[in-house]
Design a protein around this motif. Structure first.
Motif, PDB file in Angstrom:
ATOM      1  N   HIS A 111     -41.782 -39.680 -30.827  1.00  0.00           N
ATOM      2  CA  HIS A 111     -40.779 -39.610 -29.921  1.00  0.00           C
ATOM      3  C   HIS A 111     -40.418 -39.318 -28.869  1.00  0.00           C
ATOM      4  CE1 HIS A 111     -38.249 -38.929 -34.466  1.00  0.00           C
ATOM      5  NE2 HIS A 111     -38.530 -40.478 -34.157  1.00  0.00           N
ATOM      6  N   LEU A 112     -39.656 -39.942 -28.201  1.00  0.00           N
ATOM      7  CA  LEU A 112     -39.436 -40.073 -26.931  1.00  0.00           C
ATOM      8  C   LEU A 112     -38.010 -39.213 -26.903  1.00  0.00           C
ATOM      9  CD1 LEU A 112     -40.697 -41.389 -24.527  1.00  0.00           C
ATOM     10  CD2 LEU A 112     -39.624 -42.400 -24.285  1.00  0.00           C
ATOM     11  N   ARG A 113     -37.167 -38.172 -25.796  1.00  0.00           N
ATOM     12  CA  ARG A 113     -36.069 -37.982 -26.433  1.00  0.00           C
ATOM     13  C   ARG A 113     -35.228 -37.205 -25.110  1.00  0.00           C
ATOM     14  NH1 ARG A 113     -34.184 -34.244 -30.473  1.00  0.00           N
ATOM     15  NH2 ARG A 113     -36.174 -33.579 -31.876  1.00  0.00           N
ATOM     16  N   CYS A 114     -34.648 -38.116 -24.646  1.00  0.00           N
ATOM     17  CA  CYS A 114     -33.667 -37.676 -23.643  1.00  0.00           C
ATOM     18  C   CYS A 114     -32.660 -36.504 -23.691  1.00  0.00           C
ATOM     19  CB  CYS A 114     -32.777 -39.039 -22.844  1.00  0.00           C
ATOM     20  SG  CYS A 114     -31.670 -38.554 -21.508  1.00  0.00           S
ATOM     21  N   ILE A 115     -33.066 -35.616 -22.960  1.00  0.00           N
ATOM     22  CA  ILE A 115     -32.574 -34.407 -22.806  1.00  0.00           C
ATOM     23  C   ILE A 115     -31.328 -34.490 -22.491  1.00  0.00           C
ATOM     24  CG2 ILE A 115     -34.758 -33.348 -22.884  1.00  0.00           C
ATOM     25  CD1 ILE A 115     -33.520 -32.701 -18.927  1.00  0.00           C
ATOM     26  N   ARG A 167     -46.372 -35.308 -34.725  1.00  0.00           N
ATOM     27  CA  ARG A 167     -45.799 -35.743 -34.737  1.00  0.00           C
ATOM     28  C   ARG A 167     -45.619 -35.442 -32.907  1.00  0.00           C
ATOM     29  NH1 ARG A 167     -40.169 -37.848 -36.638  1.00  0.00           N
ATOM     30  NH2 ARG A 167     -41.578 -39.450 -37.457  1.00  0.00           N
ATOM     31  N   VAL A 168     -45.898 -36.844 -32.071  1.00  0.00           N
ATOM     32  CA  VAL A 168     -45.515 -36.521 -30.534  1.00  0.00           C
ATOM     33  C   VAL A 168     -44.838 -36.322 -30.331  1.00  0.00           C
ATOM     34  CG1 VAL A 168     -46.327 -36.842 -27.988  1.00  0.00           C
ATOM     35  CG2 VAL A 168     -48.269 -36.966 -30.326  1.00  0.00           C
ATOM     36  N   CYS A 169     -43.660 -35.565 -29.045  1.00  0.00           N
ATOM     37  CA  CYS A 169     -42.245 -35.251 -28.574  1.00  0.00           C
ATOM     38  C   CYS A 169     -42.688 -35.186 -27.360  1.00  0.00           C
ATOM     39  CB  CYS A 169     -41.412 -33.821 -29.666  1.00  0.00           C
ATOM     40  SG  CYS A 169     -41.447 -33.921 -31.216  1.00  0.00           S
ATOM     41  N   ILE A 170     -41.648 -36.334 -26.943  1.00  0.00           N
ATOM     42  CA  ILE A 170     -42.164 -36.420 -24.820  1.00  0.00           C
ATOM     43  C   ILE A 170     -40.934 -35.974 -25.036  1.00  0.00           C
ATOM     44  CG2 ILE A 170     -42.319 -37.533 -23.345  1.00  0.00           C
ATOM     45  CD1 ILE A 170     -44.863 -39.292 -25.020  1.00  0.00           C
ATOM     46  N   GLU A 171     -40.300 -35.340 -24.373  1.00  0.00           N
ATOM     47  CA  GLU A 171     -39.138 -34.966 -23.901  1.00  0.00           C
ATOM     48  C   GLU A 171     -38.831 -35.631 -22.589  1.00  0.00           C
ATOM     49  OE1 GLU A 171     -36.552 -30.691 -25.587  1.00  0.00           O
ATOM     50  OE2 GLU A 171     -38.535 -30.506 -24.167  1.00  0.00           O
ATOM     51  N   GLY A 172     -38.318 -35.726 -21.807  1.00  0.00           N
ATOM     52  CA  GLY A 172     -37.805 -35.876 -20.519  1.00  0.00           C
ATOM     53  C   GLY A 172     -36.131 -36.523 -20.284  1.00  0.00           C
ATOM     54  N   VAL A 173     -36.168 -38.023 -19.129  1.00  0.00           N
ATOM     55  CA  VAL A 173     -35.058 -38.470 -19.059  1.00  0.00           C
ATOM     56  C   VAL A 173     -34.863 -39.684 -18.758  1.00  0.00           C
ATOM     57  CG1 VAL A 173     -33.319 -38.408 -17.030  1.00  0.00           C
ATOM     58  CG2 VAL A 173     -34.097 -36.152 -16.969  1.00  0.00           C
ATOM     59  N   CYS A 174     -34.305 -40.379 -19.814  1.00  0.00           N
ATOM     60  CA  CYS A 174     -34.549 -41.838 -19.929  1.00  0.00           C
ATOM     61  C   CYS A 174     -33.895 -42.981 -18.390  1.00  0.00           C
ATOM     62  CB  CYS A 174     -34.015 -42.721 -21.252  1.00  0.00           C
ATOM     63  SG  CYS A 174     -32.032 -42.576 -21.626  1.00  0.00           S
ATOM     64  N   SER A 175     -34.209 -43.876 -18.944  1.00  0.00           N
ATOM     65  CA  SER A 175     -34.160 -45.115 -17.773  1.00  0.00           C
ATOM     66  C   SER A 175     -32.448 -44.961 -17.524  1.00  0.00           C
ATOM     67  CB  SER A 175     -34.753 -46.195 -17.892  1.00  0.00           C
ATOM     68  OG  SER A 175     -33.787 -46.291 -19.727  1.00  0.00           O
ATOM     69  N   LYS A 176     -31.488 -45.403 -18.291  1.00  0.00           N
ATOM     70  CA  LYS A 176     -30.165 -45.182 -18.433  1.00  0.00           C
ATOM     71  C   LYS A 176     -29.971 -43.781 -17.821  1.00  0.00           C
ATOM     72  CE  LYS A 176     -28.744 -48.283 -22.154  1.00  0.00           C
ATOM     73  NZ  LYS A 176     -28.629 -48.772 -23.349  1.00  0.00           N
ATOM     74  N   LYS A 216     -44.662 -43.299 -19.217  1.00  0.00           N
ATOM     75  CA  LYS A 216     -44.509 -42.901 -17.561  1.00  0.00           C
ATOM     76  C   LYS A 216     -43.351 -43.255 -17.026  1.00  0.00           C
ATOM     77  CE  LYS A 216     -48.344 -40.863 -17.559  1.00  0.00           C
ATOM     78  NZ  LYS A 216     -49.868 -40.659 -17.127  1.00  0.00           N
ATOM     79  N   ASN A 217     -43.765 -45.040 -16.916  1.00  0.00           N
ATOM     80  CA  ASN A 217     -42.197 -45.920 -16.115  1.00  0.00           C
ATOM     81  C   ASN A 217     -41.270 -45.992 -16.078  1.00  0.00           C
ATOM     82  OD1 ASN A 217     -45.484 -46.628 -15.057  1.00  0.00           O
ATOM     83  ND2 ASN A 217     -45.465 -48.494 -16.159  1.00  0.00           N
ATOM     84  N   LYS A 218     -41.281 -46.076 -17.740  1.00  0.00           N
ATOM     85  CA  LYS A 218     -39.669 -46.012 -17.811  1.00  0.00           C
ATOM     86  C   LYS A 218     -38.941 -45.023 -18.344  1.00  0.00           C
ATOM     87  CE  LYS A 218     -40.193 -50.294 -20.813  1.00  0.00           C
ATOM     88  NZ  LYS A 218     -40.135 -50.360 -22.466  1.00  0.00           N
ATOM     89  N   PHE A 219     -39.482 -43.825 -18.428  1.00  0.00           N
ATOM     90  CA  PHE A 219     -39.074 -42.553 -18.553  1.00  0.00           C
ATOM     91  C   PHE A 219     -39.965 -41.746 -17.677  1.00  0.00           C
ATOM     92  CE2 PHE A 219     -38.782 -38.966 -21.454  1.00  0.00           C
ATOM     93  CZ  PHE A 219     -37.684 -39.090 -22.487  1.00  0.00           C
ATOM     94  N   THR A 220     -38.517 -40.697 -17.585  1.00  0.00           N
ATOM     95  CA  THR A 220     -38.801 -39.164 -16.975  1.00  0.00           C
ATOM     96  C   THR A 220     -39.655 -38.363 -17.531  1.00  0.00           C
ATOM     97  OG1 THR A 220     -37.159 -40.235 -14.334  1.00  0.00           O
ATOM     98  CG2 THR A 220     -38.655 -37.824 -14.938  1.00  0.00           C
ATOM     99  N   VAL A 221     -40.906 -37.815 -17.546  1.00  0.00           N
ATOM    100  CA  VAL A 221     -40.988 -36.698 -18.760  1.00  0.00           C
ATOM    101  C   VAL A 221     -41.286 -35.709 -17.833  1.00  0.00           C
ATOM    102  CG1 VAL A 221     -43.643 -36.350 -20.109  1.00  0.00           C
ATOM    103  CG2 VAL A 221     -43.416 -38.828 -19.738  1.00  0.00           C
ATOM    104  N   LEU A 222     -41.380 -34.543 -19.015  1.00  0.00           N
ATOM    105  CA  LEU A 222     -40.886 -33.829 -18.700  1.00  0.00           C
ATOM    106  C   LEU A 222     -41.779 -32.765 -19.251  1.00  0.00           C
ATOM    107  CD1 LEU A 222     -36.885 -32.890 -17.978  1.00  0.00           C
ATOM    108  CD2 LEU A 222     -38.127 -32.948 -15.926  1.00  0.00           C
TER     109      LEU A 222
END
Lengths: 144, 144
Positions: free
Chosen positions: B97-101, B133-142, A124-130
């Motif tokens: 997986h954490l995915r940056c959209i 698998r758990v897939c978390i979508e959102g926006v990464c720090s970059k 949650k800190n590093k990533f904006t979870v949608l």
DNA sequence: AACTATATAGGAATAATTCCTATTTGTCAA
DNA sequence: TTGACAAATAGGAATTATTCCTATATAGTT
């Protein structure tokens, strides 16, 4: 010497190839090495560009066919959902997906335990979870 | 009369369009209706084929642009991972997986709670489960 | 009803993947 | 080690999915 004989993953590569009667070619060897080095879930094209530095004449088709072969024998996995056309979901409520890897059917299911799973703070800190979703892959009743 | 004014989802469609200054065209209306009826996570092409039964001259580009617009304003979601090239994962152990959209980066993470989540029996009975698998979508720090 | 910015149709261009075929090459058995 | 042959490769063509381009049409406002 590029490939160490005592390298565990290269032994896995050789064993899996022998188990499935696949010839150990220089192309397959370099493709496997590049896949194993990559931590960024590369596409066939990304592997192709890397493999071409070692074998300038390697064809894209060889790389693509090889990574798919590796996926078939379980040396690598295809990232869930990747490839094929974009697909759309009109259910914007929280739900989860069952995917058939044979017919590409995606079946929605609801599960409160899955819905209520917490997302770790360091994410949650590093990533904006949608969105958060559980994806279960396998073979559906029609295909098995 | 094909579209009922008191239909909740059609009102949602109209409200969302107005909110985002999108014109309510017959094409958009039929595309939304088809999306909303479909429970099988259709591709743009699948929606195109259905929409063409209502408007034989509708173009694929209109359908594709429209479903992407709907996704942008949150009327529908793109199924996780869909579209783009196939991507490969050399880590065949259980992970998530954490995915940056925005940049399409896929970041692996490990989580024992997620690993140990049970799969409901009614799914296990109907479906040969290969992976979960758990897939978390959102926006990464970059990207944010 | 007229105006104007937005949306559409249709086709061209691009990207991702798969197919086709002649040639080359691992692997096995002698 | 060598020869035979089934399997694999290179290169290009074909296919599929998506996006871009532009002239025309139209929704929503005045």
């Amino acid at each position: 010497m590029a490939i160490k004989d005592n390298n565990v993953s290269m032994n896995l590569f050789r064993d899996k190839c022998k188990e499935h009667n696949l010839r150990i070619t220089p192309q397959r060897t370099v493709i496997y090495k590049e896949l194993h080095k990559s931590k960024d879930h590369p596409s066939a094209d990304a592997i192709f560009r890397k493999a071409r530095k070692v074998f300038p004449n390697i064809s894209f088709d060889t790389v693509n066919r090889t990574v798919l072969t590796f996926a078939k024998i379980g040396l690598v996995n295809v990232v869930e959902g990747c490839g094929g056309p974009k697909r759309f979901d009109s259910d914007t409520e929280s739900h989860h997906h069952l995917r058939c890897i044979k017919c590409n059917r995606i079946i929605d299911f609801h599960n409160k335990d899955y819905d209520s799973m917490e997302i770790p703070d360091e994410i949650k800190n590093k990533f904006t979870v949608l969105r958060k979703r559980v994806c279960i892959e396998g073979v559906c009743s029609k295909c098995r």
